[in-house]
Structure formats: C-alpha cells, structure tokens
Design an enzyme around this catalytic site. Structure first.
Site, PDB file in Angstrom:
ATOM      1  CD1 TRP A 185      -3.811 -12.202 -44.414  1.00 20.15           C
ATOM      2  CD2 TRP A 185      -1.908 -11.985 -45.576  1.00 20.15           C
ATOM      3  NE1 TRP A 185      -3.597 -13.382 -45.089  1.00 20.15           N
ATOM      4  CE2 TRP A 185      -2.434 -13.274 -45.807  1.00 20.15           C
ATOM      5  CE3 TRP A 185      -0.714 -11.631 -46.197  1.00 20.15           C
ATOM      6  CZ2 TRP A 185      -1.805 -14.208 -46.632  1.00 20.15           C
ATOM      7  CZ3 TRP A 185      -0.085 -12.550 -47.021  1.00 20.15           C
ATOM      8  CH2 TRP A 185      -0.630 -13.812 -47.236  1.00 20.15           C
ATOM      9  CG  ASP A 186      -3.740  -7.053 -39.321  1.00 19.42           C
ATOM     10  OD1 ASP A 186      -4.096  -6.284 -40.230  1.00 19.42           O
ATOM     11  OD2 ASP A 186      -4.533  -7.532 -38.496  1.00 19.42           O
ATOM     12  CB  ILE A 187       2.681  -9.208 -39.092  1.00 19.58           C
ATOM     13  CG1 ILE A 187       2.066  -9.533 -37.723  1.00 19.58           C
ATOM     14  CG2 ILE A 187       4.202  -9.132 -38.984  1.00 19.58           C
ATOM     15  CD1 ILE A 187       2.398 -10.917 -37.208  1.00 19.58           C
TER      16      ILE A 187
END
Length: 408
Positions: A164-166
């Site tokens: 989700w960060d990426i």
C-alpha cells in the site's frame, strides 16, 4: 541530433517526508528528470537510520528511496528554518511551487498558510485514514482481507511487501502531475489529499473482491500458493528448489502438457471430474487432480533442467528465490537488464541501482544517480533557488539553522 531532455526536466518539487510512500513518489519524479529537493531536519528524519544498514551505519533503506534527489537539512523546529523551507516550497517559477509530504500539514506547513505566499501552490499530502486518523501500511494491510486469504489456514499472514505504501507513492506522483497539468491549463493550484487506507480500499474493490462479497456472498479463502480462478501453483523439484507454474490461456495449458509429456493423462481429468479443462474456471476446479499428475514429473527434475525444458515453450513459470538468489542468479537483476546500472553510493559502495521502470521510445530515462548525503545540497540549493550569498549561508550555519553533509 541532440537527445531530448528527460520527460520531467525543469519541474521542481520540494519533498518533506519520511518512510516509504512519499519518498517513492518523489524518487519516481526524480528518476523521470524532475528536480526533487528533499528537506529534512538537521540530523535526519525518523527514517534516516532505518534498517537495513551498511557496515558504517548508512541506511540502505533511506538511500534506496531517495536516489536522484537533492538534500537540504534545516532546523525545522525553529521559525528561521521554517521560513527557509517555506521560501523553497513557494519559490517563483511556473515549474515550481509544488510540495509533496506525508507529514502532518499544520501550522506553517499547511496548505492555507503556504498558499498565502504562493496562490497557485500545489500540495500533495498523504494521510492515514480519510477521517484524519493515523494508519501505516501494516495496519491498513491487516484490514484489507489479504492476510486472511494468504497462507493455508485461519491464521492471518502479513505480506512483507509494503504494497500500500508503494501504490500510494505512485498515486502521489500521478496526482502531482495531474495537478500540475491543471495548473498549467488554468493557473490554479490546489491541495490533493490521499488516504493510505483509500489506496487499499480502491485496490480491493478494483480487483473484484468487494463485488464478490456483495454479488455472490463469497469470501476468498486462503489456498496457499494456488492461483485463484485458474490453474497455478508451486511444485517442488529434486534439488530442493520450487517453481511457480501458471496456465491462464489455453495455449499456456497445452504447453504444460506438451513439455511434460502428460497431455493424455491430463486430458483424462476433465471427464472424470466433469469439468471443462479448456476453461480456466474448470482448471481451477480440477486443480488438485492436475497437481497430483504434474507433481511427480517436477520432483524428477532440477531447476536447471526445468529452465532448459521450459525455454521458448510458452509456459508461464518462475523460480522461487530468496533475495540472495535473486541478486546472484537472476540475470534480470543485473546490468544485463537495461533497468540497472552500477552507481557509487556514499556509505554503501558500488551497488546496482534501477532506472525508472518506464522505457520511453522518444525520450531518455535518466541514468540512476545515488541518494545524497543528508544536507549535501543545502548550500547549493539556498544559493541557486533563494539567491543567498555565501556569507548569508555561512551565518545560517553558524546559527544552527542550516546543516551540510558534516552536520554543521
């Protein structure tokens, strides 16, 4: 003929961030040719010493996420440092006035405060949840449903990939370019807010899992390494290695039978189970029987033999490998792949570094550049962007408002 400049050449973005999502967004823009100035507090932000570390304590994590940027270190806890940061963020120029951040946007760094200095300011801001409460990748992921569908049992399995960060980082870079296009057309700036949990929710819905619950009342169960809705799974080989095999199209399915010599035995499964093996859903229903036929064949071969037999066959496959095997054995993770080049990274030595994965036919993608040392570009940026003299910059150093790579 002179080569054309990189796609985002001339664009200036100021980044005030920590950890993964915003730094990935900024690095993506920098790898496409934008000038990305990362501002950190003197001594580094909370991610500056994040593992893994090199022998001298340099964060390979931090350097990996900040390649090709310029680094400015300021005393952001002091009004003088905040004022310099504001001036850099709101510096004049049609390709400037852009801020990317995942830190709390309040006080001097709020959009309302900064836009008083530049009305057409573009501000990209990542938050945890859309209601303003905090969240990180791990807490968002636990609620996504994916850990409950990973593994083989009822116990949730967290994926080590911060997906989700990426994804949020790439959304941030896309949102920034979209807002810059809007401003270029009409002269308006704006604040764009992205919630990390919304990235997760959009992805779960886009992949059909929300609709599957609503339409079918179905919840995808954990099924180990099997592919959901088609045939795909892992197989063990005689040398202890494992491979993943996938057959989505009929061509891929036929290729498996041809290479293994098991076409006739596999064809017998359809009538026995009353499923159509020419349909990916049918192959999914028959996956256990298919695997039982294929497993002994794989168990008689090594990874090297599999690679030789599968070459040019049309079979979709890939070896399971750890990070060490990836670096040592996979030619895709080497300079044989145009994605990679070797760079000299301060604190780490000579390492492989990727270019941006996008390959343009008409414009070059810049060669990879190392991450800066913290504060490496402080003096140059203050002189170039704000026009400060050497004497003025020296006084800021003496007052502890600005720091260079030596921390002073």
């Amino acid at each position: 003929m002179a080569s054309s400049p990189p796609p985002l050449s001339g664009l200036r973005v100021v980044e005030v961030s920590a950890f993964i999502a915003a730094p990935i967004g900024g690095m993506t823009l920098a790898q496409l040719g934008a000038e990305v100035i990362r501002i950190d507090p003197i001594g580094g932000n909370i991610d500056y010493r994040r593992w893994p570390l090199s022998p001298d304590g340099t964060s390979l994590y931090w350097t990996g996420l900040n390649k090709a940027k310029r680094s400015v270190a300021l005393a952001l806890n002091k009004p003088e440092g905040q004022e310099i940061a504001r001036a850099l963020i709101c510096a004049p120029g049609e390709d400037a006035g852009i801020l990317l951040t995942n830190l709390p946007a309040s006080g001097w760094m709020s959009h309302a405060a900064l836009s008083q200095s530049r009305e057409d300011l573009i501000m990209l801001r990542l938050i945890g949840n859309s209601d303003g409460t905090g969240a990180v990748d791990y807490t968002v992921n636990s609620a996504s449903g994916f850990p409950m569908a990973t593994g083989r049992g009822e116990e949730p399995v967290n994926h080590v990939l911060p997906a989700w960060d990426i994804a949020a980082g790439l959304y941030l870079s896309t949102g920034l370019l979209s807002a810059e296009r809007v401003r270029r057309r009409g002269g308006r700036g704006q604040e764009i807010v992205l919630a990390l949990s919304d990235v997760m929710l959009a992805s779960v819905a886009n992949l059909g899992y929300v609709a599957d619950v609503q339409v079918n009342g179905a919840v995808r169960p954990p099924m180990g390494n099997e592919l959901y809705g088609a045939f795909g799974r892992d197989f063990a080989m005689s040398d202890g290695r494992r491979v993943m095999i996938v057959a989505i199209s009929n061509r891929q399915w036929r290729a498996i039978g041809k290479v293994t010599g098991l076409t006739e035995k596999l064809a017998m499964i359809g009538p026995m189970l009353d499923v159509d093996l020419n349909d990916e859903g049918g192959r999914f229903e028959a996956r256990h029987a298919i695997a039982a036929v294929l497993a002994p064949w794989f168990a008689r071969h090594t990874l090297a033999e599999i690679a030789r037999l599968f070459e040019g066959s049309g079979i979709l496959w890939g070896p399971y490998q750890d990070f060490g095997q990836l670096v040592r054995e996979d030619p895709r993770c080497s300079t044989a792949n145009p994605l990679f080049a070797e760079i000299e990274q301060p604190g780490a030595g000579r390492i492989l570094a990727p270019r941006v994965p996008l390959a343009f036919s008409g414009t070059p993608r810049p060669d990879p550049r190392p991450a800066p040392r913290l504060g490496e570009d402080s003096d140059a940026v203050l002189a170039e962007v704000l026009g400060l003299s050497t004497a003025a910059i020296g006084r800021l150093h003496d007052a502890g408002i600005v720091a260079g790579p030596d921390g002073r």
